[in-house]
Design a protein around this motif. Structure first.
Motif, mmCIF file in Angstrom:
data_model
loop_
_atom_site.group_PDB
_atom_site.id
_atom_site.type_symbol
_atom_site.label_atom_id
_atom_site.label_comp_id
_atom_site.label_asym_id
_atom_site.label_seq_id
_atom_site.Cartn_x
_atom_site.Cartn_y
_atom_site.Cartn_z
ATOM 1 N N PHE A 229 -21.440 -87.315 8.003
ATOM 2 C CA PHE A 229 -20.282 -88.115 7.582
ATOM 3 C C PHE A 229 -19.857 -87.749 6.162
ATOM 4 O O PHE A 229 -18.664 -87.721 5.852
ATOM 5 C CB PHE A 229 -20.617 -89.604 7.673
ATOM 6 C CG PHE A 229 -20.606 -90.150 9.068
ATOM 7 C CD1 PHE A 229 -19.401 -90.346 9.735
ATOM 8 C CD2 PHE A 229 -21.780 -90.465 9.721
ATOM 9 C CE1 PHE A 229 -19.376 -90.844 11.029
ATOM 10 C CE2 PHE A 229 -21.771 -90.961 11.013
ATOM 11 C CZ PHE A 229 -20.569 -91.148 11.675
ATOM 12 N N SER A 230 -20.831 -87.448 5.308
ATOM 13 C CA SER A 230 -20.485 -87.127 3.919
ATOM 14 C C SER A 230 -19.749 -85.796 3.824
ATOM 15 O O SER A 230 -18.759 -85.672 3.097
ATOM 16 C CB SER A 230 -21.740 -87.105 3.044
ATOM 17 O OG SER A 230 -22.555 -85.985 3.336
ATOM 18 N N SER B 295 -16.114 -86.162 5.591
ATOM 19 C CA SER B 295 -15.182 -86.952 4.778
ATOM 20 C C SER B 295 -14.887 -86.259 3.460
ATOM 21 O O SER B 295 -13.753 -86.303 2.959
ATOM 22 C CB SER B 295 -15.754 -88.354 4.528
ATOM 23 O OG SER B 295 -17.032 -88.289 3.910
ATOM 24 N N TRP C 170 -10.960 -91.851 3.842
ATOM 25 C CA TRP C 170 -11.924 -90.759 3.722
ATOM 26 C C TRP C 170 -12.812 -90.941 2.489
ATOM 27 O O TRP C 170 -14.019 -90.658 2.532
ATOM 28 C CB TRP C 170 -11.212 -89.414 3.672
ATOM 29 C CG TRP C 170 -10.567 -89.044 4.967
ATOM 30 C CD1 TRP C 170 -9.231 -88.925 5.225
ATOM 31 C CD2 TRP C 170 -11.230 -88.767 6.216
ATOM 32 N NE1 TRP C 170 -9.017 -88.577 6.546
ATOM 33 C CE2 TRP C 170 -10.231 -88.477 7.171
ATOM 34 C CE3 TRP C 170 -12.565 -88.731 6.609
ATOM 35 C CZ2 TRP C 170 -10.535 -88.165 8.490
ATOM 36 C CZ3 TRP C 170 -12.871 -88.418 7.929
ATOM 37 C CH2 TRP C 170 -11.869 -88.139 8.848
ATOM 38 N N LEU D 157 -15.288 -93.736 3.331
ATOM 39 C CA LEU D 157 -16.344 -93.227 4.204
ATOM 40 C C LEU D 157 -17.313 -92.341 3.420
ATOM 41 O O LEU D 157 -18.535 -92.383 3.635
ATOM 42 C CB LEU D 157 -15.731 -92.435 5.359
ATOM 43 C CG LEU D 157 -16.704 -91.835 6.376
ATOM 44 C CD1 LEU D 157 -17.547 -92.922 7.027
ATOM 45 C CD2 LEU D 157 -15.944 -91.048 7.446
ATOM 46 N N TYR D 158 -16.772 -91.576 2.485
ATOM 47 C CA TYR D 158 -17.590 -90.698 1.653
ATOM 48 C C TYR D 158 -18.562 -91.513 0.803
ATOM 49 O O TYR D 158 -19.748 -91.196 0.709
ATOM 50 C CB TYR D 158 -16.669 -89.865 0.764
ATOM 51 C CG TYR D 158 -17.322 -88.696 0.080
ATOM 52 C CD1 TYR D 158 -17.813 -87.621 0.805
ATOM 53 C CD2 TYR D 158 -17.436 -88.643 -1.309
ATOM 54 C CE1 TYR D 158 -18.405 -86.526 0.174
ATOM 55 C CE2 TYR D 158 -18.020 -87.561 -1.949
ATOM 56 C CZ TYR D 158 -18.500 -86.505 -1.192
ATOM 57 O OH TYR D 158 -19.080 -85.430 -1.814
ATOM 58 N N ALA E 136 -21.291 -93.034 3.073
ATOM 59 C CA ALA E 136 -22.244 -92.020 3.537
ATOM 60 C C ALA E 136 -23.252 -91.677 2.446
ATOM 61 O O ALA E 136 -24.463 -91.607 2.705
ATOM 62 C CB ALA E 136 -21.495 -90.761 3.983
ATOM 63 N N GLY F 43 -20.992 -81.774 14.065
ATOM 64 C CA GLY F 43 -20.367 -82.295 12.849
ATOM 65 C C GLY F 43 -20.360 -81.284 11.727
ATOM 66 O O GLY F 43 -19.376 -81.165 10.983
#
Length: 239
Positions: free
Chosen positions: A117-118, A121, A139, A142-143, A146, A226
């Motif tokens: 996810f890191s 994003s 984004w 989310l960053y 994460a 991912g």
């Protein structure tokens, strides 16, 4: 080496060390980015670094480059350090030794998931957003989440390592000892043996992996896909 200090495979020490250095560097510089442009929860009066975003982005990119190798090694050679089919049952046994081990396995697994996810994003963010005050973008949010998960799980990983294996376990990651069978000049031979075995028993090994821990295979697929997506995103969202 003292008998009390366990031996860790060289590949583990290399991948663990390199990815750990880049992750910690990204965490520190990421906090400085937050401290410079955001600070909605709190700020520390550190001197501002004008190019901190680029510095953070560089460490994050290096982390992304190392992540595929570290993930593959973790899901296969060190899969016993990740969640198992009975991990959820073991997590209900609070306070028992197996609970500490299972908690560390969960934290290790979450680090890999949060890393995906890191990097995704992070690749979707634009450098001009934060200087312009755009701190509510999905984004960026989310960053932040994460990296907070990574920091929390990294803390659990270190604490549980000390709890389960003591200081000796931590020291073993910094050992310079290399056994003969683990030396670099044996890597190609071991790779050929592994590849030959995989080709000969591919179907059997694949079914065994799925039967042993289907949930872990699903997580592995998510993490590896991912990572590929993170590498490809700039090709489609360069502007």
């Amino acid at each position: 080496m003292s008998r009390s200090v366990p031996y860790q495979p060289l590949w583990l020490r290399l991948l663990h060390g390199v990815s750990g250095i880049f992750a910690i560097a990204a965490i520190i510089t990421g906090f400085l980015v937050y401290n410079t442009y955001d600070g909605r929860f709190d700020k520390i009066p550190f001197p501002q670094i004008g190019d901190i975003q680029r510095i953070h982005g560089t460490f994050a990119l290096f982390f992304l480059i190392v992540l595929p190798a570290f993930a593959i090694y973790s899901f296969h050679a060190r899969n016993r350090r990740l969640i198992q089919t009975n991990s959820w049952e073991q997590l209900s046994q609070v306070g028992k030794p197996i609970w500490w081990v299972s908690l560390q396995r969960l934290a290790n697994t979450l680090i890999l998931v949060a890393s995906v996810f890191s990097v995704i994003s992070g690749r979707m963010m634009k450098e001009e957003w934060l200087p312009a005050g755009e701190i509510n973008d999905i984004w960026y949010t989310l960053y932040l989440i994460a990296w907070c998960v990574i920091v929390g799980c990294l803390a659990i990983h270190l604490l549980m390592s000390i709890k389960v294996g003591g200081v000796a376990l931590l020291l073993s990651m910094f050992s310079l000892q290399v056994r003969t069978e683990d030396s670099p000049n044996q890597w190609m031979t071991r790779y050929r043996t592994w590849w030959s075995s995989l080709q000969t028993n591919f179907g059997e090994r694949a079914n065994q992996l799925l039967d042993n821990n289907l949930s872990l295979r699903i997580i592995e697929g998510f993490v590896l896909i991912g990572v590929v997506v993170a590498f490809l995103l700039p090709l489609f969202f360069s502007e």
